[in-house]
Design a protein around this motif. Structure first.
Motif, short mmCIF file in Angstrom:
data_model
loop_
_atom_site.label_atom_id
_atom_site.label_comp_id
_atom_site.label_asym_id
_atom_site.label_seq_id
_atom_site.Cartn_x
_atom_site.Cartn_y
_atom_site.Cartn_z
N ALA A 11 -7.99 61.82 30.97
CA ALA A 11 -7.06 62.01 29.85
C ALA A 11 -7.81 62.02 28.52
CB ALA A 11 -6.04 60.89 29.85
N ASP A 13 -5.52 61.93 25.98
CA ASP A 13 -4.38 61.29 25.32
C ASP A 13 -3.80 60.28 26.30
OD1 ASP A 13 -1.93 60.52 24.40
OD2 ASP A 13 -1.06 62.54 24.36
N SER A 16 -0.07 60.18 27.82
CA SER A 16 0.58 61.18 28.68
C SER A 16 0.43 60.82 30.15
CB SER A 16 -0.06 62.55 28.47
OG SER A 16 -0.13 62.87 27.11
N ALA A 17 1.48 61.06 30.93
CA ALA A 17 1.41 60.82 32.38
C ALA A 17 0.37 61.75 32.99
CB ALA A 17 2.77 61.08 33.01
N PRO A 18 -0.43 61.25 33.94
CA PRO A 18 -1.35 62.13 34.66
C PRO A 18 -0.58 63.17 35.46
CG PRO A 18 -1.55 59.85 35.44
CD PRO A 18 -0.50 59.85 34.39
N LEU A 19 -1.18 64.33 35.63
CA LEU A 19 -0.55 65.38 36.44
C LEU A 19 -1.31 65.56 37.75
CD1 LEU A 19 0.06 68.19 33.75
CD2 LEU A 19 1.54 66.25 34.35
N LYS A 37 -2.95 72.10 31.45
CA LYS A 37 -3.29 71.88 30.04
C LYS A 37 -2.23 72.44 29.10
CE LYS A 37 -8.11 71.64 30.98
NZ LYS A 37 -9.35 72.33 31.20
N SER A 40 0.89 69.88 29.48
CA SER A 40 0.69 68.56 28.88
C SER A 40 -0.74 68.40 28.39
CB SER A 40 1.04 67.48 29.92
OG SER A 40 0.99 66.20 29.31
N ALA A 43 -3.37 65.31 29.00
CA ALA A 43 -3.07 64.47 30.17
C ALA A 43 -4.24 64.52 31.15
CB ALA A 43 -1.81 64.98 30.87
N PRO A 97 1.09 59.76 39.16
CA PRO A 97 1.17 61.06 38.49
C PRO A 97 2.54 61.73 38.63
CG PRO A 97 0.09 61.31 40.62
CD PRO A 97 0.40 59.84 40.47
#
Ligand code: MLT
Length: 202
Positions: A11, A13, A16-19, A37, A40, A43, A97
């Motif tokens: 991350a 940021d 933000s939730a991981p994807l 990207k 989010s 992330a 995630p």
């Protein structure tokens, strides 16, 4: 054995939730990094390559024909993928995630929600269909799910995606189902809707 070839991008940021990026048939771990990207920025991205090969094309589970799944394999592969996510969370120090899955990747994400509700924090399912004819009773406890279907999708009938939305809602997910003027391929509207949705839930 839950080793997947994968890419991980930490991350930039922390908020933000991981994807968890899950590609479609014939894709690989690089395919959806750009989409992730866009959806989010900043992330963490965890992107495995499906371990099943169909005529050399990576997938996340076996199928008998287009839209006809080997459900024993769906269950086994969902377990494997769930184990991989657990191990990757420890290794990379990330939270649960939100899956971003396209086509076959969306189908395994839907299976993961139904079979192992603890693995994902939520999911963006792009052109998904019902992954199991007789899923266990899952308890999704308000998990957010965005389901984006194509109105002219030749692979996913409207009745099937509607059934998936119902199945997930009945399991307790907070489902937002939109039908877009699109086919099986993604459109700019998918990106915009996914980005707006994740900005509001995650
Ligand atoms: C599947 O096999 O998961 C679906 O038919 C979607 C696809 O991968 O084409």
């Amino acid at each position: 054995e839950s080793a997947f070839i994968h890419r991980f991008e930490p991350a930039r940021d922390a908020g933000s939730a991981p994807l968890l990026l899950l590609h479609g048939t014939g894709g690989d771990e690089n395919d959806l990094l750009g989409l992730g990207k866009m959806i989010s920025p900043g992330a963490a991205l965890l992107s495995p390559r499906g371990r099943v090969l169909e005529h050399g094309m990576p997938r996340f589970f076996r199928r008998l024909a287009e839209g006809v799944f080997d459900e024993d394999d769906v269950r086994r592969r969902a377990r494997e993928l769930g184990d991989f996510v657990g191990e990757a969370r420890q290794r990379y120090g990330i939270a649960a995630p939100v899956a971003v899955g396209f086509s076959n990747g969306a189908n395994i994400a839907a299976a993961l929600l139904l079979l192992q509700p603890g693995v994902l924090a939520g999911a963006i399912l792009l052109r998904a269909m019902v992954p199991l004819s007789d899923p266990p009773k899952a308890e999704l406890g308000g998990k957010p799910v965005l389901l984006l279907s194509g109105q002219a999708d030749p692979i996913v009938p409207a009745s099937n995606s509607a059934r998936l939305a119902t199945l997930l809602s009945e399991a307790g997910a907070r489902v937002d189902h939109r039908v877009l003027p699109a086919g099986h391929q993604l459109s700019q509207a998918d990106v915009t809707l996914a980005r707006d949705w994740i900005g509001n839930v995650a």
